[in-house]
Enzyme design. Structure first.
Site, mmCIF file in Angstrom:
data_model
loop_
_atom_site.group_PDB
_atom_site.id
_atom_site.type_symbol
_atom_site.label_atom_id
_atom_site.label_comp_id
_atom_site.label_asym_id
_atom_site.label_seq_id
_atom_site.Cartn_x
_atom_site.Cartn_y
_atom_site.Cartn_z
ATOM 1 N N HIS A 151 0.930 -0.786 -0.158
ATOM 2 C CA HIS A 151 0.125 -0.140 -0.019
ATOM 3 C C HIS A 151 0.826 1.198 -0.018
ATOM 4 O O HIS A 151 2.155 1.448 0.711
ATOM 5 C CB HIS A 151 -0.988 0.253 1.181
ATOM 6 C CG HIS A 151 -1.965 0.979 0.716
ATOM 7 N ND1 HIS A 151 -1.809 1.772 1.593
ATOM 8 C CD2 HIS A 151 -3.842 1.203 0.711
ATOM 9 C CE1 HIS A 151 -2.889 2.985 1.082
ATOM 10 N NE2 HIS A 151 -3.885 2.064 0.867
ATOM 11 N N GLU A 183 -4.224 2.537 -6.863
ATOM 12 C CA GLU A 183 -4.303 3.016 -6.030
ATOM 13 C C GLU A 183 -3.571 4.743 -6.265
ATOM 14 O O GLU A 183 -2.639 4.411 -5.671
ATOM 15 C CB GLU A 183 -4.076 2.992 -4.796
ATOM 16 C CG GLU A 183 -5.585 1.743 -4.178
ATOM 17 C CD GLU A 183 -5.828 1.575 -3.000
ATOM 18 O OE1 GLU A 183 -7.134 1.008 -2.196
ATOM 19 O OE2 GLU A 183 -4.548 2.417 -1.630
HETATM 20 P P1 13P Z 1 -9.198 6.236 1.006
HETATM 21 O O1 13P Z 1 -11.174 5.317 0.190
HETATM 22 O O2 13P Z 1 -10.315 6.504 2.083
HETATM 23 O O3 13P Z 1 -9.242 6.993 -0.090
HETATM 24 O O4 13P Z 1 -8.599 4.847 0.608
HETATM 25 C C1 13P Z 1 -8.068 4.023 -0.323
HETATM 26 C C2 13P Z 1 -7.023 3.340 0.411
HETATM 27 O O5 13P Z 1 -6.118 3.382 0.845
HETATM 28 C C3 13P Z 1 -7.771 1.567 0.303
HETATM 29 O O6 13P Z 1 -6.825 1.018 0.426
#
Ligand code: 13P
Length: 230
Positions: A100, A149
């Protein structure tokens, strides 16, 4: 549904949030509302301190929810203070979020480290869910589940444009899709019950990794509801 038959993964990443009591309250509210459908894969990833209680609550309620971790150790068991080895986690989790961007930024996690974690996960029968920040982030061998992401979209209320996320997913699939089975790509970043449909309707996306909106049981139930209509 656009894109033909596909799984829909809805993965709640609670990050560093929720006491055990809050976690159990969430499970008791969300669990009964998740439809039992083979193609709907709902996963909750609590903190390590809540994992075993959440797992027990899911089992006792017989809820169609999988439990995952937000990380795991790149090492085997041994003298690695503070780490959670995959072989110790495998009885508790089916999936682990790896790489992440918050770990890359705050804990200097490198691509090499992510690759070691993926190896540990695979050796222990845990599905690695690797987070990539763009089409050029490496995807380690053996990884079949990826979450795109983009950093600008995480926790900002400013999600990527679904068509763009779809294009990134297409590139990732072309680059990394194993010859058999294919790569499944999720989108994550400011997903809510209002916009989830726009993402999962994209042909190259098959679900979402959800942060903030997953913390609130009612909002997460709405997200599951939106996807259950498809
Ligand atoms: P948010 O949905 O709070 O933007 O976070 C996304 C995330 O990092 C999920 O791993």
């Amino acid at each position: 549904m656009d894109g033909g038959d596909k799984n829909i993964w809805l993965i709640a990443n609670w990050k560093s949030n929720k006491t055990i009591a809050e976690a159990l309250d969430w499970v008791s509210k969300v669990g009964p509302k998740v439809p039992k459908r083979d193609d709907l894969k709902v996963v909750v990833c609590p903190t390590f301190s809540c994992l075993s209680e959440v797992k027990k609550a899911v089992q006792v309620g017989n809820f169609p929810i999988m439990v995952g971790s937000q990380d795991l150790s790149p090492f085997e068991v041994g003298a690695y203070t503070g780490e959670e080895a995959a072989s110790l986690l495998k009885g508790l989790v089916l999936i682990s979020i790896l790489g992440h961007s918050e770990r890359r930024q705050n804990f200097s996690e490198s691509d090499e480290m992510v690759a070691k974690k993926v190896e540990q996960a695979l050796q222990n029968g845990i599905i690695p869910l690797v987070c990539v920040q763009g089409p050029d982030t490496p995807v380690p061998d053996g990884c079949k589940l990826v979450a795109y992401e983009p950093v600008f979209a995480i926790g900002t209320g400013n999600p990527d444009i679904p068509e763009n996320a779809n294009n990134v997913a297409k590139v990732l699939k072309e680059k990394h899709g194993p010859p058999a089975g294919g790569l499944e790509v999720l989108y994550g970043g400011s997903v809510t019950s209002e916009n989830i449909k726009n993402f999962i309707n994209m042909p190259n996306l098959c679900g979402s990794l959800i942060g903030n909106a997953s913390l609130d049981a009612e909002e997460f139930i709405k997200i599951v509801g939106e996807c259950s209509k498809l």
